[in-house]
Design an enzyme around this catalytic site. Structure first.
Site, PDB file in Angstrom:
ATOM      1  N   SER A  25       0.857  -1.176   0.000  1.00  0.00           N
ATOM      2  CA  SER A  25       0.000   0.000   0.000  1.00  0.00           C
ATOM      3  C   SER A  25       0.902   1.237   0.000  1.00  0.00           C
ATOM      4  O   SER A  25       1.974   1.219   0.619  1.00  0.00           O
ATOM      5  CB  SER A  25      -0.859  -0.047   1.273  1.00  0.00           C
ATOM      6  N   PRO A  26       0.492   2.303  -0.676  1.00  0.00           N
ATOM      7  CA  PRO A  26       1.370   3.492  -0.699  1.00  0.00           C
ATOM      8  C   PRO A  26       1.637   3.997   0.719  1.00  0.00           C
ATOM      9  O   PRO A  26       0.719   4.087   1.533  1.00  0.00           O
ATOM     10  CB  PRO A  26       0.557   4.523  -1.486  1.00  0.00           C
ATOM     11  N   CYS A  28       3.608   7.154   2.642  1.00  0.00           N
ATOM     12  CA  CYS A  28       4.376   8.400   2.645  1.00  0.00           C
ATOM     13  C   CYS A  28       5.597   8.241   3.537  1.00  0.00           C
ATOM     14  O   CYS A  28       5.488   7.738   4.658  1.00  0.00           O
ATOM     15  CB  CYS A  28       3.550   9.542   3.229  1.00  0.00           C
ATOM     16  N   ALA A  60       2.292   8.370  -1.999  1.00  0.00           N
ATOM     17  CA  ALA A  60       1.524   9.457  -2.597  1.00  0.00           C
ATOM     18  C   ALA A  60       2.498  10.507  -3.115  1.00  0.00           C
ATOM     19  O   ALA A  60       3.335  11.008  -2.363  1.00  0.00           O
ATOM     20  CB  ALA A  60       0.609  10.078  -1.547  1.00  0.00           C
ATOM     21  N   GLN A 102       1.362   6.303  -7.210  1.00  0.00           N
ATOM     22  CA  GLN A 102       0.133   6.958  -6.744  1.00  0.00           C
ATOM     23  C   GLN A 102       0.217   8.467  -6.982  1.00  0.00           C
ATOM     24  O   GLN A 102       1.038   9.158  -6.386  1.00  0.00           O
ATOM     25  CB  GLN A 102      -0.095   6.676  -5.251  1.00  0.00           C
ATOM     26  N   TYR A 189      -7.938  14.042   0.949  1.00  0.00           N
ATOM     27  CA  TYR A 189      -7.123  14.876   0.070  1.00  0.00           C
ATOM     28  C   TYR A 189      -7.993  15.439  -1.058  1.00  0.00           C
ATOM     29  O   TYR A 189      -9.198  15.217  -1.094  1.00  0.00           O
ATOM     30  CB  TYR A 189      -5.901  14.080  -0.419  1.00  0.00           C
ATOM     31  N   ARG A 237      -7.878   4.978  -5.708  1.00  0.00           N
ATOM     32  CA  ARG A 237      -8.099   4.750  -4.272  1.00  0.00           C
ATOM     33  C   ARG A 237      -9.204   5.684  -3.792  1.00  0.00           C
ATOM     34  O   ARG A 237      -9.161   6.890  -4.049  1.00  0.00           O
ATOM     35  CB  ARG A 237      -6.811   4.989  -3.471  1.00  0.00           C
ATOM     36  N   GLY A 343       0.050  -2.411   4.453  1.00  0.00           N
ATOM     37  CA  GLY A 343       0.873  -1.238   4.742  1.00  0.00           C
ATOM     38  C   GLY A 343       1.786  -1.487   5.932  1.00  0.00           C
ATOM     39  O   GLY A 343       2.936  -1.904   5.792  1.00  0.00           O
ATOM     40  N   ARG A 344       1.222  -1.294   7.117  1.00  0.00           N
ATOM     41  CA  ARG A 344       2.069  -1.342   8.312  1.00  0.00           C
ATOM     42  C   ARG A 344       2.696  -2.703   8.547  1.00  0.00           C
ATOM     43  O   ARG A 344       3.839  -2.801   9.008  1.00  0.00           O
ATOM     44  CB  ARG A 344       1.248  -0.885   9.524  1.00  0.00           C
TER      45      ARG A 344
END
Ligand code: FMN
Length: 410
Positions: A25-26, A28, A60, A102, A189, A237, A343-344
């Site tokens: 997963s993207p 940052c 992102a 992304q 966003y 997304r 992700g995490r």
């Protein structure tokens, strides 16, 4: 390779084959220099490629300078910025994985400190440190929350500029070697803030009912689809729900997903939340978690991917506390989603995909591993067959016997 694991089956979307269903997963990293990727981005993303994550999304990336969340966010509004990403895409492909990109604009959530410095808007302290705040644009002059910058409501010129910025960024991303493009329309966003009635109070053609609120996103989708080759998959997304009263709801997401499909989107990546209050994954000033009524347990967003997939008839990516290989496998086997974004858990264990393949018996011979590791890890696997080797090493006699076995094997 054991073939009945869906997690480890390839998927072809347009002209691109993703070798398994696991997606980074993207994430940052807030570690770019004037929007340019640093060695951190290479080290970060190449690790997941060594770990054979099928599709690896870069973080992102802002399509214009104003669209950065923080001064350290990645950008792609210049050719130089795109060039700095080339070593990353080429390494990911060399590992047999697919590099994804992304495209993002932070809108009214732009111009903040890093999460580890509180994630609130830039202030005098940042100006003194050389990072002054910048102009914030949004659908309406409604701030994210109390204490946040009041954004300037965008006019038609701003809207055209944004559509062009997304398209130009997509062209650069393709030149940089990315093989999947995702439009970020989630987490509060810019594009999400146009969708949500909580942030979009416009009364022109870009506001009002859901069709007005979807207009900018669909224009961006058209412009990006037009800018990228036909064989490149396009993901979008979304925040499938705002998780707040009178906000964007799951039925809105089904309507949107049908439109996205008509406009050439291949996969809807179903995240949630973020429209108001603090950024995701931090607590606000009062120490309370961000304002939302969502429970954030294992797989909490999977029902959104399921509903969008099965009601709108489009491929989906599930994300959110998917941490266990069997959990991931079950989501795919029960047709709730087509891809699993992590992700995490991948930050915690960048070789999650390789370990999941072991857990699901999809790679008993370590065939998925990079050859530089395979021969050694394969041998380690055999040694590990000495039951409980780690637990028993305190027993000196057993350790001696393990060691003599190891010598015999050599
Ligand atoms: C450090 C961090 C950075 C993130 N950056 C992004 C990002 O750039 N783009 C995005 O869409 N989501 C971002 N997210 C959300 C993740 O992509 C993902 O949706 C979320 O962490 C839930 O998945 P998980 O439970 O597997 O971590 C970020 C999350 C974290 C923890």
């Amino acid at each position: 390779m054991v073939t009945d694991s869906k997690l480890f089956s390839p998927i072809k979307i347009r002209g691109v084959t993703i070798p398994n269903r696991i997606v980074l997963s993207p994430l940052c990293m807030y570690s770019a220099n004037n929007g340019m990727a640093s060695d951190w981005q290479f080290a970060h993303l190449s690790t997941f490629a060594r770990g054979k994550t099928g599709l690896i999304f870069a973080e992102a990336t802002a399509v214009e300078a104003r669209g950065r969340i923080t001064p350290g966010c990645l950008g792609i509004w210049t050719d130089e910025q795109a060039d700095a990403l080339k070593p990353i895409t080429s390494f990911i492909e060399r590992m047999g994985c697919v590099p994804g990109f992304q495209l993002a604009h932070a809108g009214r959530k732009a111009g903040t400190k890093t999460p580890w410095n509180g994630g609130l808007p830039l202030d005098d302290e940042d100006t003194k440190a050389g990072n002054p705040p910048w102009e914030i644009i949004a659908p309406s002059d409604v701030p994210v929350a109390e204490g946040w910058v009041v954004p300037r409501a965008m006019d038609n010129n701003d809207i055209n500029d944004i559509v062009n910025a997304f398209a130009n960024a997509a062209v650069r991303a393709i030149k940089a070697g990315f093989k999947v493009i995702e439009i970020h329309s989630a987490h509060g966003y810019l594009l999400h803030s146009f969708l949500s009635p909580l942030a979009n109070k416009r009364n022109d053609e870009y506001g009002g009912d859901i069709y007005g609120r979807m207009k900018l996103l669909l224009q961006v989708v058209d412009a990006v689809r037009e800018a990228i080759p036909e064989d490149i998959p396009l993901f979008c997304r979304i925040s499938a729900v705002d998780g707040l009263e009178n906000g964007w709801e799951i039925d809105d997401s089904v309507i949107l997903a049908r439109k996205l499909e008509e406009h050439g989107v291949d996969v809807v990546d179903c995240s949630a939340g973020g429209i108001s209050g603090a950024p995701l994954f931090r607590v606000n000033n009062s120490g309370k978690p961000m304002k939302t009524n969502m429970d954030r347990g294992p797989g909490f967003q999977v029902p959104y991917a399921d509903k969008v997939k099965n009601e709108a008839g489009i491929k989906t990516m599930a994300v959110g506390v998917i941490v266990d290989p069997n959990q991931a496998e079950e989501i795919l086997q029960s047709d709730k989603a087509d891809l699993i974004a992590v992700g995490r858990e991948l930050m915690y264990n960048p070789f999650w995909a390789l370990h999941a393949a072991q857990a699901l018996n999809a790679d008993p011979e370590f065939a998925m591993w990079p050859e530089q590791y395979k021969w050694g890890v394969n041998r380690r696997g055999k040694l590990a067959e000495f039951k409980g080797i780690r637990d028993e090493v305190i027993d000196e006699k057993k350790l001696d016997s393990h060691l003599s076995e190891i010598h015999k094997q050599k």
